[in-house]
Design a protein around this motif. Structure first.
Motif, PDB file in Angstrom:
ATOM      1  N   TYR A 187       0.831  -1.200   0.000  1.00 55.95           N
ATOM      2  CA  TYR A 187       0.000   0.000   0.000  1.00 55.95           C
ATOM      3  C   TYR A 187       0.868   1.254   0.000  1.00 55.95           C
ATOM      4  O   TYR A 187       0.624   2.202  -0.754  1.00 55.95           O
ATOM      5  CB  TYR A 187      -0.933   0.013   1.206  1.00 55.95           C
ATOM      6  N   VAL A 243       0.495   3.924  -3.008  1.00 54.24           N
ATOM      7  CA  VAL A 243      -0.082   5.244  -2.757  1.00 54.24           C
ATOM      8  C   VAL A 243       0.931   6.353  -3.031  1.00 54.24           C
ATOM      9  O   VAL A 243       0.561   7.528  -3.129  1.00 54.24           O
ATOM     10  CB  VAL A 243      -0.614   5.335  -1.302  1.00 54.24           C
ATOM     11  N   ARG A 286      -4.596  15.905  -2.355  1.00 51.79           N
ATOM     12  CA  ARG A 286      -4.683  14.490  -2.755  1.00 51.79           C
ATOM     13  C   ARG A 286      -4.972  14.356  -4.245  1.00 51.79           C
ATOM     14  O   ARG A 286      -5.488  13.353  -4.694  1.00 51.79           O
ATOM     15  CB  ARG A 286      -5.743  13.721  -1.933  1.00 51.79           C
ATOM     16  N   ASN A 298      -7.602  11.162  -5.184  1.00 54.77           N
ATOM     17  CA  ASN A 298      -7.815   9.968  -4.374  1.00 54.77           C
ATOM     18  C   ASN A 298      -9.174  10.099  -3.681  1.00 54.77           C
ATOM     19  O   ASN A 298      -9.447  11.096  -3.016  1.00 54.77           O
ATOM     20  CB  ASN A 298      -6.719   9.813  -3.326  1.00 54.77           C
ATOM     21  N   GLU A 324      -8.659   6.437   0.898  1.00 52.75           N
ATOM     22  CA  GLU A 324      -7.351   5.947   1.311  1.00 52.75           C
ATOM     23  C   GLU A 324      -7.531   5.202   2.623  1.00 52.75           C
ATOM     24  O   GLU A 324      -7.762   5.812   3.661  1.00 52.75           O
ATOM     25  CB  GLU A 324      -6.363   7.107   1.497  1.00 52.75           C
ATOM     26  N   LEU A 368      -7.031   1.662  -1.904  1.00 48.25           N
ATOM     27  CA  LEU A 368      -6.832   2.967  -2.515  1.00 48.25           C
ATOM     28  C   LEU A 368      -7.784   3.059  -3.696  1.00 48.25           C
ATOM     29  O   LEU A 368      -7.789   2.194  -4.562  1.00 48.25           O
ATOM     30  CB  LEU A 368      -5.385   3.147  -2.995  1.00 48.25           C
TER      31      LEU A 368
END
Length: 202
Positions: A54, A58, A80, A112, A115, A121
């Motif tokens: 992750y 990310v 983001r 995003n 999260e 994600l």
């Protein structure tokens, strides 16, 4: 879970990339004739912790490390939001110019949506090429492994849908996803061998 935006992706189906991953990469793609969505799904088992996978996924600018079709990715941690630029395959570019279209350039901005560290994600485009997707990470019953599942949705412009629905294009999409997942797996497993136990995600 960190819910960043309550607005769902504009049109693609809800992500359900939670099928059981296999030891090798499993890739499938389909084209929705009615809505023009190209859907690609992939799953893989990786010998690394969910937290590690992750954290790498990310970190969006790192996407170019395992996806050679991406020319650049930038990310604004405050909003983001991210900006993406895609390398258009030479064959596709040549086909487009042959039939009278300008040389294609593919860019988009995304945000995003969800999260959830070490689990999920999710993202959607907010400008440029319309797309959405999600990546899920789950500890595997096999010790030391994580099952990763990925879903990508791209809305294909009407003028190139004939090309995208072709067998060679679908095969290209699957092979591209296969290579991307294998590079990600290799990178993560190599990194996992160098990370002391208990240090992932710190």
């Amino acid at each position: 879970m960190r819910l960043l935006h309550t607005v769902a992706p504009p049109a693609p189906p809800m992500c359900h990339a939670c099928g059981r991953a296999q030891r090798t990469v499993v890739v499938a793609s389909a084209f929705d004739e009615e809505d023009g969505w190209l859907v690609t799904r992939a799953s893989i088992a990786v010998r690394a912790a969910p937290e590690q996978l992750y954290a790498a996924y990310v970190d969006l600018p790192r996407m170019t490390e395992w996806s050679p079709m991406l020319q650049s990715v930038t990310f604004d941690a405050a909003t983001r939001e991210s900006a993406w630029s895609l390398r258009v395959p030479k064959l596709l570019s040549a086909l487009a110019t042959t039939v009278g279209f300008p040389e294609p350039s593919v860019t988009w901005r995304a945000v995003n949506v969800i999260e959830e560290p070490a689990v999920l994600l999710s993202w959607r485009s907010i400008d440029g090429m319309e797309n959405a997707g999600c990546a899920r990470f789950a500890a595997s019953p096999a010790a030391g492994q994580t099952e990763m599942s990925l879903e990508l949705y791209y809305r294909v412009p009407k003028r190139v849908r004939g090309i995208v629905r072709s067998d060679w294009c679908q095969d290209f999409v699957r092979r591209t996803m296969l290579g991307t997942m294998e590079r990600f797996k290799g990178s993560m497993e190599e990194a996992a061998e160098c990370v002391p136990a208990g240090r992932v995600g710190r």
